[in-house]
Design a protein around this motif. Structure first.
Motif, PDB file in Angstrom:
ATOM      1  N   THR A 141       1.170  -1.230  -0.119  1.00 46.16           N
ATOM      2  CA  THR A 141      -0.775   0.197  -0.184  1.00 46.16           C
ATOM      3  C   THR A 141       0.682   1.517  -0.267  1.00 46.16           C
ATOM      4  O   THR A 141       0.737   2.132  -0.629  1.00 46.16           O
ATOM      5  CB  THR A 141      -0.451  -0.039   1.106  1.00 46.16           C
ATOM      6  N   LEU A 142       1.756   0.964   0.960  1.00 42.87           N
ATOM      7  CA  LEU A 142       3.045   2.420   1.094  1.00 42.87           C
ATOM      8  C   LEU A 142       3.526   3.114  -0.570  1.00 42.87           C
ATOM      9  O   LEU A 142       3.667   3.990  -0.787  1.00 42.87           O
ATOM     10  CB  LEU A 142       3.618   2.513   2.022  1.00 42.87           C
ATOM     11  N   ARG A 143       4.006   1.666  -0.761  1.00 43.70           N
ATOM     12  CA  ARG A 143       4.795   1.942  -2.135  1.00 43.70           C
ATOM     13  C   ARG A 143       3.989   2.081  -3.363  1.00 43.70           C
ATOM     14  O   ARG A 143       4.131   2.874  -4.012  1.00 43.70           O
ATOM     15  CB  ARG A 143       5.654   0.290  -2.433  1.00 43.70           C
ATOM     16  N   THR A 158       9.333   6.828   1.456  1.00 45.83           N
ATOM     17  CA  THR A 158       9.407   5.230   2.070  1.00 45.83           C
ATOM     18  C   THR A 158      10.227   4.568   2.038  1.00 45.83           C
ATOM     19  O   THR A 158      10.066   3.208   2.350  1.00 45.83           O
ATOM     20  CB  THR A 158       8.298   4.876   0.721  1.00 45.83           C
ATOM     21  N   LYS A 175       1.568   9.174  -6.167  1.00 46.20           N
ATOM     22  CA  LYS A 175       1.428  10.560  -5.704  1.00 46.20           C
ATOM     23  C   LYS A 175       2.432  11.600  -6.505  1.00 46.20           C
ATOM     24  O   LYS A 175       2.471  12.181  -7.614  1.00 46.20           O
ATOM     25  CB  LYS A 175       2.168  10.789  -4.360  1.00 46.20           C
ATOM     26  N   LYS A 182       0.834   4.222  -3.391  1.00 47.14           N
ATOM     27  CA  LYS A 182       0.490   5.312  -2.382  1.00 47.14           C
ATOM     28  C   LYS A 182       1.961   6.261  -3.365  1.00 47.14           C
ATOM     29  O   LYS A 182       1.267   7.583  -3.914  1.00 47.14           O
ATOM     30  CB  LYS A 182      -0.251   5.422  -1.327  1.00 47.14           C
ATOM     31  N   ALA A 183       2.759   6.426  -2.935  1.00 46.25           N
ATOM     32  CA  ALA A 183       3.891   6.467  -3.160  1.00 46.25           C
ATOM     33  C   ALA A 183       4.212   7.418  -4.899  1.00 46.25           C
ATOM     34  O   ALA A 183       4.300   7.972  -5.069  1.00 46.25           O
ATOM     35  CB  ALA A 183       5.088   6.589  -3.019  1.00 46.25           C
ATOM     36  N   HIS A 220       9.944  -5.639   7.529  1.00 45.71           N
ATOM     37  CA  HIS A 220       9.583  -6.196   6.755  1.00 45.71           C
ATOM     38  C   HIS A 220       9.573  -7.121   5.024  1.00 45.71           C
ATOM     39  O   HIS A 220       8.443  -7.252   5.312  1.00 45.71           O
ATOM     40  CB  HIS A 220       9.770  -4.099   5.992  1.00 45.71           C
ATOM     41  N   PRO A 258       7.347  -4.732  -0.508  1.00 49.44           N
ATOM     42  CA  PRO A 258       7.161  -3.307   0.278  1.00 49.44           C
ATOM     43  C   PRO A 258       7.584  -1.679  -0.101  1.00 49.44           C
ATOM     44  O   PRO A 258       7.915  -1.049   0.108  1.00 49.44           O
ATOM     45  CB  PRO A 258       7.201  -3.793   1.933  1.00 49.44           C
TER      46      PRO A 258
END
Length: 720
Positions: A3-5, A225, A11, A7-8, A610, A709
């Protein structure tokens, strides 16, 4: 995709491009507009006051308090007119970065803006938390900053910045600037004495410096990230992308539009601050770039390099970017250096490393060239120590950077001239003979700047009219290595003067005496000269035969700072006393230990929290898939093989991380900082970093991209 990757990356795709807007189409309209330089002084100070200040800048004389009050009044008026609200003494503690403590101009008691000469000349920041290497204890907080008039005052972020030195209550240097200034005086004194053989009008010699700054740029969201980039400045994990730098298509290629606007923007801000940036281009690795200024006085050039790095970081935020100054932020790609181009300039306008078609000037040129060669040969380990850092250890010796072996490249023309001088220098001169023609000195052509190829593999290369110290790391304060270089050359120039005078006193004609000594020095320093491929294994073997050091780690390289040779050298030229030198040794070792410790902790955290959970989750999915195929009677051997391979790397990762943590605990119990640094190098870094990275990078290739991740190299490096 994690998810974080995800979203980055989204962006990054949605981020609008920011355009750079210059105050004027003509750079001359705003160059130095934020600097209180000689022009501003002359316009705002009374003539007698201006003469006192300009003399202090030129000759290093002390400024009296009444003069300081006059300057402070003028500076305050100028700064307030520019929108400044605070002032600070801007200094360079031994942390490696700059420091500042802001004070307001506004005096609430009087209701007025005030700024006295005493505040300009000296301040007392709390020195307790800055590294001192045992010079002071934590409860002894007193330290002093003192104005350096030779570096111009400037405004940055609405703050009037006054360049200063930083010393302890008992007078020891706690910064980089103080020893640099001392070393500049040392080489000035020594160089003038040699120049007097050739031109009695020379009264001063200034070291000149041009700093080529390499750096990487990535999107700020992607940077956020990666805990390793945030904590350690480099990626401790990451598999090379299929396409990296092997095509060499990034080098000098078209600059990506987003990066170009960023470059234009930070150049505008740098030019306002009087930093003469002149060159920008893509470097070899994707995402890597370079900026270079014009040459300046070495003290000012050093200040400007540190200020430029600060400007670049702040402007990057505006563009949603992150600039990386770490020497090796990405494994398998070129690292970043800070190429220090150093020369010596007389007050008569002569570059002492510039050959010409004049026999007299070329003999002078050879004096300084040969003295530098001998200085590097005698003090190669000190130069290696001057560039040592945890970050630079990853770069030095890699196949894009100079090796840890210090050597000098001259090119075929100069090599031939020195060889001829060595063999035929001590000859009998008959009346009417042209000694210089016989010695080959006049064969140095006027086009020396272009008559030899550049050697990118050399850590210290002559490049036409200067020496380029290429081995300096991109994050380093250039004052450290430049102080060392100034001192070692000053020392040999003093030795050269003594030896020439001895020959003259023995009855030799001055020119013959000079040639005789140069011939001896050329022979003594010949081992340091190398014209071949510094990256090759053959050179390592050859260097060992020559007796040249190959100090591959910072922990090993810094030992030389405690040697009697180095201690006596710095003391002899009043640059660093024994206490100051020992302090720097301890501070740099502590810094090395902390950097390796942080990286090992980041590795452990990423691996345990991770990578391993992700790999196990993917492994479980593979097991489900394999069982499903087996239940259907289908071939499931490929799935089983992948499961086994993933399992193998997970187990290797667990084992090596666990062993690394235990090793770190053992090393942390060691109290002696020298031993501790060496153990962190061998028992932690060398023993486990590569093994842990290998397992993680293999897992990156095996685990489904949707699970992984961490933002990957291919996603970070190809910024458009």
């Amino acid at each position: 995709m994690a998810t974080l990757r995800q979203k980055a990356l989204m962006k990054v795709q949605a981020r609008p491009q920011v355009s750079a807007v210059a105050p004027s189409l003509k750079i001359s309209d705003y160059f130095g507009s934020q600097v209180f330089g000689l022009k501003e002084m002359q316009e705002t100070l009374a003539t007698p006051v201006f003469k006192k200040v300009s003399t202090a800048i030129e000759k290093g004389t002390k400024i009296d308090m009444s003069t300081a009050d006059e300057v402070a009044t003028a500076v305050k008026s100028w700064a307030l007119g520019k929108g400044a609200t605070h002032y600070t003494h801007w200094f360079q503690p031994l942390t490696g970065s700059t420091a500042e403590k802001h004070d307001t101009f506004f005096d609430a008691l009087s209701g007025m803006e005030k700024f006295k000469g005493s505040a300009l000349v000296q301040q007392e920041p709390d020195a307790s938390s800055f590294p001192s290497g045992g010079i002071r204890t934590t409860f002894e907080a007193r330290g002093y900053t003192a104005w350096d008039p030779s570096s111009p005052i400037f405004i940055f972020n609405q703050t009037l910045c006054i360049p200063t030195i930083f010393v302890s209550f008992t007078g020891e240097a706690l910064d980089f600037k103080t020893p640099l200034i001392r070393s500049t005086e040392a080489i000035n004194n020594a160089a003038v004495e040699i120049c007097q053989y050739f031109d009695r009008n020379v009264r001063k010699v200034n070291p000149s410096l041009g700093v080529e700054q390499e750096y990487f740029v990535i999107d700020r969201a992607l940077y956020a990230t990666r805990p390793d980039l945030v904590m350690a400045g480099r990626t401790v994990f990451g598999h090379n992308p299929a396409r990296g730098q092997q095509l060499d298509d990034h080098y000098f290629g078209s600059i990506p539009s987003r990066v170009k606007e960023y470059m234009k923007d930070f150049e505008i801000e740098a030019l306002k601050l009087g930093i003469p940036v002149s060159t920008r281009h893509n470097e070899v690795a994707p995402g890597q770039f370079e900026v270079a200024p014009l040459f300046e006085d070495i003290n000012k050039a050093t200040d400007h390099n540190l200020l430029l790095m600060d400007v670049m970081e702040k402007v990057a935020e505006k563009h949603g970017l992150k600039v990386l100054f770490h020497e090796k932020p990405f494994a398998g790609l070129n690292g970043s250096g800070k190429h220090n181009n150093w020369s010596l300039i007389t007050d008569t306008g002569v570059n002492l490393f510039q050959p010409s078609n004049s026999a007299r000037e070329n003999l002078q040129f050879l004096c300084f060239l040969v003295a530098t060669l001998k200085a590097v040969y005698k003090n190669a380990d000190l130069l290696r120590a001057s560039i040592a850092s945890a970050g630079n250890d990853f770069r030095l010796g890699a196949n894009e950077a100079p090796p840890a072996i210090i050597s000098v490249f001259l090119g075929s023309t100069l090599t031939g001239i020195l060889d001829e001088l060595e063999k035929n220098g001590n000859i009998k001169i008959e009346k009417g003979d042209n000694m210089y023609m016989k010695l080959g000195i006049s064969k140095i052509p006027e086009i020396i700047l272009d008559n030899t190829d550049r050697n990118r593999t050399s850590p210290f290369a002559f490049t036409g009219n200067k020496f380029e110290f290429r081995a300096v790391g991109s994050s380093a304060n250039p004052a450290g290595p430049m102080t060392a270089l100034n001192v070692i050359v000053a020392d040999v120039l003093k030795e050269l003067k003594k030896d020439i005078d001895k020959e003259i006193e023995g009855g030799k004609e001055k020119k013959i005496a000079i040639v005789n000594v140069l011939r001896k020095y050329i022979k003594e320093s010949k081992k340091i000269r190398f014209e071949g491929d510094g990256y090759s294994e053959e050179w390592e073997k050859e260097a060992e035969k020559r007796g040249l050091s190959n100090l591959k780690s910072t922990a090993e390289a810094l030992d030389v700072l405690l040697s009697k040779q180095v201690t006596d050298l710095y003391k002899r030229h009043n640059v660093l006393n024994e206490k100051e030198l020992h302090a720097r040794h301890e501070i740099r070792l502590e810094n090395y230990v902390m950097k390796v410790q942080i990286e090992s902790r980041v590795m452990g955290d990423l691996a345990l929290n991770h990578i391993i959970p992700t790999a196990i989750r993917y492994q479980n999915q593979l097991i489900v898939n394999a069982n499903g195929l087996k239940g259907l009677g289908l071939d499931h051997r490929a799935a089983i093989e992948t499961i086994e391979e993933v399992s193998k790397h997970i187990e290797a990762l667990k084992s090596n991380v666990s062993n690394m943590i235990e090793a770190r605990k053992r090393v942390n119990k060691v109290e002696n900082i020298t031993e501790k640094a060496k153990l962190y190098s061998t028992e932690v870094k060398d023993a486990y970093f590569d093994k842990i990275r290998y397992a993680v990078d293999k897992l990156e290739l095996l685990v489904d991209d949707e699970y992984w991740p961490l933002v990957k190299y291919r996603e970070m490096l190809f910024l458009k």
